[in-house]
Write a protein that holds these residues in place. Structure first.
Motif, mmCIF file in Angstrom:
data_model
loop_
_atom_site.group_PDB
_atom_site.id
_atom_site.type_symbol
_atom_site.label_atom_id
_atom_site.label_comp_id
_atom_site.label_asym_id
_atom_site.label_seq_id
_atom_site.Cartn_x
_atom_site.Cartn_y
_atom_site.Cartn_z
ATOM 1 N N UNK A 146 -36.382 -44.183 72.642
ATOM 2 C CA UNK A 146 -35.543 -45.264 73.161
ATOM 3 C C UNK A 146 -34.174 -44.747 73.586
ATOM 4 N N UNK A 147 -33.495 -44.051 72.673
ATOM 5 C CA UNK A 147 -32.135 -43.573 72.965
ATOM 6 C C UNK A 147 -32.160 -42.512 74.061
ATOM 7 N N UNK A 148 -33.057 -41.541 73.922
ATOM 8 C CA UNK A 148 -33.090 -40.425 74.870
ATOM 9 C C UNK A 148 -33.372 -40.895 76.292
ATOM 10 N N UNK B 89 -27.807 -31.971 79.117
ATOM 11 C CA UNK B 89 -27.958 -31.758 77.679
ATOM 12 C C UNK B 89 -29.083 -32.614 77.106
ATOM 13 N N UNK B 90 -29.239 -33.818 77.618
ATOM 14 C CA UNK B 90 -30.322 -34.670 77.125
ATOM 15 C C UNK B 90 -31.677 -34.153 77.594
ATOM 16 N N UNK B 91 -31.750 -33.589 78.794
ATOM 17 C CA UNK B 91 -32.994 -32.947 79.209
ATOM 18 C C UNK B 91 -33.276 -31.725 78.331
ATOM 19 N N UNK C 18 -16.798 -39.094 74.431
ATOM 20 C CA UNK C 18 -15.790 -40.157 74.417
ATOM 21 C C UNK C 18 -16.398 -41.474 74.022
ATOM 22 N N UNK C 19 -17.320 -41.427 73.031
ATOM 23 C CA UNK C 19 -18.025 -42.616 72.559
ATOM 24 C C UNK C 19 -18.742 -43.335 73.711
ATOM 25 N N UNK C 20 -19.398 -42.501 74.525
ATOM 26 C CA UNK C 20 -20.198 -43.026 75.626
ATOM 27 C C UNK C 20 -19.505 -43.046 76.970
ATOM 28 N N UNK C 21 -18.209 -42.714 77.018
ATOM 29 C CA UNK C 21 -17.444 -42.821 78.264
ATOM 30 C C UNK C 21 -18.000 -41.897 79.353
ATOM 31 N N UNK C 22 -18.334 -40.643 79.002
ATOM 32 C CA UNK C 22 -18.796 -39.654 79.985
ATOM 33 C C UNK C 22 -20.299 -39.413 79.880
ATOM 34 N N UNK C 23 -21.011 -40.289 79.201
ATOM 35 C CA UNK C 23 -22.404 -40.033 78.879
ATOM 36 C C UNK C 23 -23.286 -39.943 80.119
ATOM 37 N N UNK C 24 -22.903 -40.581 81.203
ATOM 38 C CA UNK C 24 -23.732 -40.590 82.413
ATOM 39 C C UNK C 24 -23.374 -39.479 83.393
ATOM 40 N N UNK C 25 -22.508 -38.572 83.003
ATOM 41 C CA UNK C 25 -22.123 -37.479 83.893
ATOM 42 C C UNK C 25 -23.194 -36.391 83.886
ATOM 43 N N UNK C 26 -23.223 -35.500 84.926
ATOM 44 C CA UNK C 26 -24.311 -34.511 85.049
ATOM 45 C C UNK C 26 -24.456 -33.601 83.833
ATOM 46 N N UNK C 27 -23.319 -33.150 83.229
ATOM 47 C CA UNK C 27 -23.435 -32.220 82.103
ATOM 48 C C UNK C 27 -24.162 -32.859 80.944
ATOM 49 N N UNK C 28 -23.826 -34.089 80.600
ATOM 50 C CA UNK C 28 -24.469 -34.759 79.479
ATOM 51 C C UNK C 28 -25.931 -35.089 79.804
ATOM 52 N N UNK C 29 -26.227 -35.374 81.060
ATOM 53 C CA UNK C 29 -27.620 -35.606 81.429
ATOM 54 C C UNK C 29 -28.438 -34.342 81.237
ATOM 55 N N UNK D 206 -23.604 -36.112 70.727
ATOM 56 C CA UNK D 206 -23.279 -36.102 72.153
ATOM 57 C C UNK D 206 -22.539 -37.375 72.554
ATOM 58 N N UNK D 207 -22.941 -38.498 71.967
ATOM 59 C CA UNK D 207 -22.265 -39.765 72.263
ATOM 60 C C UNK D 207 -20.803 -39.703 71.819
ATOM 61 N N UNK D 208 -20.549 -39.100 70.661
ATOM 62 C CA UNK D 208 -19.174 -38.992 70.157
ATOM 63 C C UNK D 208 -18.341 -38.108 71.067
ATOM 64 N N UNK D 209 -18.844 -36.900 71.381
ATOM 65 C CA UNK D 209 -18.030 -35.969 72.179
ATOM 66 C C UNK D 209 -17.920 -36.409 73.641
#
Length: 331
Positions: free
Chosen positions: A163-165, A81-83, A68-79, A63-66
């Motif tokens: 930690x990561x999650x 996915x982590x849930x 954008x290596x963390x660029x969009x990680x805080x957006x709603x879709x990625x959040x 998920x970190x790679x796709x």
């Protein structure tokens, strides 16, 4: 950077296939045999947890790679996915625990969605026994479709997957006051920050007791109340033998930050005898029936003012203690 890659290597490269076959066999035998066979149950659950950690780390690296290596990680879709990862991982762990540890979990009048549809929740729970926070978080995600935020002890970050999650989700890790750097936020401030960000389907999980309830901690907390001049609260705490006196600061901070949120108070019983690792080992398979009970308080039912709200929280804790007394398992 060090522990997380080692976990992955241990799970997928270094451990021979024979070890994983042994883990599966241990789980099958532990499930089939009526006796205790403690070692086999521990081997299976430890192997499953190691695999859980490694799978989650690889998944989150992807998920970190796709992103954008963390660029969009805080957006709603990625959040979301982590849930989803958290829900699947916790669901698999409890699926195995029900069969191998013979753990039964029952929710009695604790439908968080029906209690406050479309409204953010502040979930206030007692804290007793191992894993009660995981049980409630798993239920919030998988059963009630809520996205929980939670304040946890910083020592949980030694688990790489946790930690990561959780550092990618609305979470605050708090250092105990005696080890906290000057100026670092405490539990109440962290809870207020999380509560301020709650939206319609979110839930904030708080454990006002601050730690698993034990007789020693309970006595120490009552003594601290008396030493601070809160004799009336100490008397009320002494009359509640099954719970520890709650810290009101975090609950009050959450109510101030989100006055429109509904409050759900959760009591549970079934884990009281599992305070230490020795207790867990002695009880394996735990053969426990965990029952959770929830009550709701609408915003208009919550009094105004710091002192009145602290008394209100103690009123609820007295109700929790009475419910535990009626429903605790017979030894």
């Amino acid at each position: 950077m060090v522990i997380a890659p080692l976990i992955v290597l241990a799970a997928f490269v270094w451990l021979p296939l024979l070890v994983w076959i042994g883990v599966v066999v241990a789980g099958a035998v532990a499930w089939a045999l009526p006796g205790r066979v403690r070692v086999l149950r521990v081997i299976f659950m430890a192997g499953l947890y190691l695999l859980w950690d490694a799978t989650a780390l690889v998944w989150m690296f992807g998920l970190w790679v796709i992103s954008g290596f963390g660029w969009k990680l805080r957006t709603p879709w990625f959040e979301r996915e982590h849930y989803r990862i958290a829900g699947l991982m916790l669901g698999s762990l409890f699926w195995a625990a029900r069969r191998v540890l013979r753990l039964e979990i029952e929710f009695s009048d604790a439908n968080f969605d029906a209690l406050a549809t479309g409204r953010p929740l502040i979930v206030v729970s007692r804290h007793a026994g191992p894993g009660d926070s995981f049980i409630i978080v798993e239920a919030l995600i998988n059963q009630f479709s809520r996205e929980p935020a939670i304040v946890l002890k910083d020592t949980l970050q030694w688990d790489p997957a946790v930690d990561v999650l959780l550092n990618r989700l609305p979470t605050r890790f708090v250092t105990p006051e005696r080890h906290r750097r000057p100026g670092a936020p405490g539990g109440s401030a962290s809870i207020g920050e999380l509560a301020a960000g709650l939206e319609g389907e979110d839930a904030l999980l708080i454990f006002p007791e601050g730690a698993n309830a034990t007789p020693q901690r309970r006595e120490r907390r009552i003594a601290e109340l008396r030493a601070a001049g809160h004799g009336e609260l100490a008397d009320r705490a002494e009359a509640m033998p099954h719970v520890m006196p709650p810290h009101a600061g975090g609950v009050l901070a959450a109510l101030e930050a989100r006055p429109e949120a509904a409050v759900v108070v959760v009591a549970h019983t079934g884990l009281e005898a599992l305070s230490t690792a020795r207790d867990v080992w002695r009880e394996l398979p735990v053969d426990k029936r965990i029952v959770l009970q929830g009550w709701t308080a609408a915003p208009e039912e919550i009094p105004e003012g710091h002192e009145a709200r602290a008394d209100w929280l103690y009123d609820w804790w007295e109700r929790v203690d009475a419910w535990i007394d009626e429903h605790r398992p017979v030894p």
